[in-house]
Write a protein that holds these residues in place. Structure first.
Motif, PDB file in Angstrom:
ATOM      1  N   UNK A   1      50.803  23.502  48.429  1.00  0.00           N
ATOM      2  CA  UNK A   1      51.329  25.001  48.272  1.00  0.00           C
ATOM      3  C   UNK A   1      51.478  25.424  47.188  1.00  0.00           C
ATOM      4  N   UNK A   2      51.652  23.969  45.936  1.00  0.00           N
ATOM      5  CA  UNK A   2      52.593  24.456  44.484  1.00  0.00           C
ATOM      6  C   UNK A   2      51.533  24.705  43.903  1.00  0.00           C
ATOM      7  N   UNK A   3      50.193  24.188  44.603  1.00  0.00           N
ATOM      8  CA  UNK A   3      48.503  24.431  43.547  1.00  0.00           C
ATOM      9  C   UNK A   3      48.323  25.710  43.517  1.00  0.00           C
TER      10      UNK A   3
ATOM     11  N   UNK B   1      43.812  19.213  43.768  1.00  0.00           N
ATOM     12  CA  UNK B   1      42.979  20.032  44.857  1.00  0.00           C
ATOM     13  C   UNK B   1      43.445  21.732  45.491  1.00  0.00           C
ATOM     14  N   UNK B   2      45.338  21.740  45.188  1.00  0.00           N
ATOM     15  CA  UNK B   2      45.393  22.824  45.186  1.00  0.00           C
ATOM     16  C   UNK B   2      44.987  24.285  43.977  1.00  0.00           C
ATOM     17  N   UNK B   3      44.834  23.811  42.917  1.00  0.00           N
ATOM     18  CA  UNK B   3      44.594  24.320  41.440  1.00  0.00           C
ATOM     19  C   UNK B   3      43.077  24.544  41.959  1.00  0.00           C
ATOM     20  N   UNK B   4      42.284  23.165  42.216  1.00  0.00           N
ATOM     21  CA  UNK B   4      40.861  23.662  41.844  1.00  0.00           C
ATOM     22  C   UNK B   4      40.533  24.491  43.126  1.00  0.00           C
ATOM     23  N   UNK B   5      41.210  24.643  44.188  1.00  0.00           N
ATOM     24  CA  UNK B   5      40.704  25.543  45.179  1.00  0.00           C
ATOM     25  C   UNK B   5      41.813  26.680  45.410  1.00  0.00           C
ATOM     26  N   UNK B   6      41.922  27.603  44.071  1.00  0.00           N
ATOM     27  CA  UNK B   6      43.293  28.869  44.468  1.00  0.00           C
ATOM     28  C   UNK B   6      42.204  29.413  45.114  1.00  0.00           C
ATOM     29  N   UNK B   7      43.581  30.043  46.056  1.00  0.00           N
ATOM     30  CA  UNK B   7      42.173  31.050  47.181  1.00  0.00           C
ATOM     31  C   UNK B   7      41.793  31.146  48.375  1.00  0.00           C
TER      32      UNK B   7
END
Length: 295
Positions: free
Chosen positions: A104-106, A53-59
């Motif tokens: 946080x990693x994403x 989810x961190x990657x999918x919702x970057x920003x």
């Protein structure tokens, strides 16, 4: 089916199978084993789900962090319900911390490094679950003997599962969990006072894309893209200047007065990751920065 969905489905399948296995043997499991299992499962679910989810919702770090925390804490809490209160607490807290770390990693890890990291977490999750499964199967065997020679908890079965997960993961296309950052014919970038939304923009090399920059803050803000001369720009009629020519030099400059918008049609000629930030003194340091990703 896109890779992010496959990863989450595998995570849910693993969670359900291991939870069902432990619940069936809960009357013969020592409290410490149950707590370790709850911590492990909550941590793995939180870490992997948080990363996705961190990657999918970057920003949108706050949103992805909440999702990661919810997934990890809920999984650890539910796992421990029939075991003990301590297992519920340990599982929920471990999942909470892991979900936060994964989100946080994403958010921070570059796109090109996400796949190796996700692969490492999936293999680690599979290995830990198989190891715990075998251990629980041995200590809960009614006769106190080792598992059956050809039982599904046999080490060879675990090795085959790891190999299967490895082959499955290698079958993913080059663009995996960030496929949701879809390529569009037009992109909108919003600036408020001291932040951009989104902080990551994904474009396809060679395609013309209309970029509309909205300044919703109370101050004037600049977007300077470190394009290294690889982005061709055709300014829109609504374009404003800010002491720069957006089509000259190696960098791309966008400027909009408070409450105004400007549009540009751009074409990226080289794949890469190009950072952008506000050049007004102090704004970058307060968080006005992001990246343009060209595939």
């Amino acid at each position: 089916m896109e890779a992010s969905v496959q990863v989450l489905l595998y995570l849910v399948f693993t969670y359900v199978c291991f939870t069902w296995f432990v619940w069936r043997k809960r009357s013969r499991i020592e409290p410490m084993i149950g707590m370790v299992s709850g911590m492990t499962l909550g941590m793995m679910v939180g870490l992997i789900a948080g990363l996705v989810v961190g990657v999918l919702f970057k920003g949108e770090l706050a949103y992805s962090t909440m999702l990661g925390i919810a997934a990890g804490a809920f999984s650890g809490l539910v796992f421990g319900i029939p075991l003990s209160v301590l297992t519920m607490i340990e599982g929920a807290l471990s999942g909470l911390m892991a979900g936060m770390m994964g989100a946080m990693l994403g958010e921070m890890v570059p796109y090109e490094q996400i796949e190796p990291l996700l692969f490492l977490f999936i293999m680690l999750c599979t290995f830990c679950i198989m190891l715990l499964t075998r251990h629980i199967a041995i200590i809960t065997n009614e006769k106190g003997s080792s598992p059956k020679k050809f039982g599904w908890q046999h080490p060879l079965v675990g090795a085959m599962l790891l190999i299967g997960v490895f082959v499955w993961f290698q079958s993913f296309p080059a663009a995996t969990v960030h496929q949701k950052q879809e390529i569009k014919q037009s992109v909108e970038l919003v600036a408020s006072d001291y932040f951009y939304h989104p902080q990551q923009i994904v474009l396809k090399k060679g395609e013309e894309v209309k970029v509309t920059y909205h300044n919703q803050g109370k101050l004037g803000h600049v977007v300077e893209i470190m394009s290294k001369g690889t982005i061709e720009v055709v300014p829109d009629a609504s374009q404003h200047r800010h002491g720069h020519d957006s089509t000259s030099g190696e960098e791309l400059h966008l400027f909009a007065e408070p409450g105004k918008s400007v549009s540009y049609v751009i074409r990226a000629t080289t794949a890469g990751v190009y950072p952008f930030y506000c050049t007004i003194p102090g704004h970058k340091e307060k968080g006005m920065l992001g990246s343009l990703i060209v595939k």
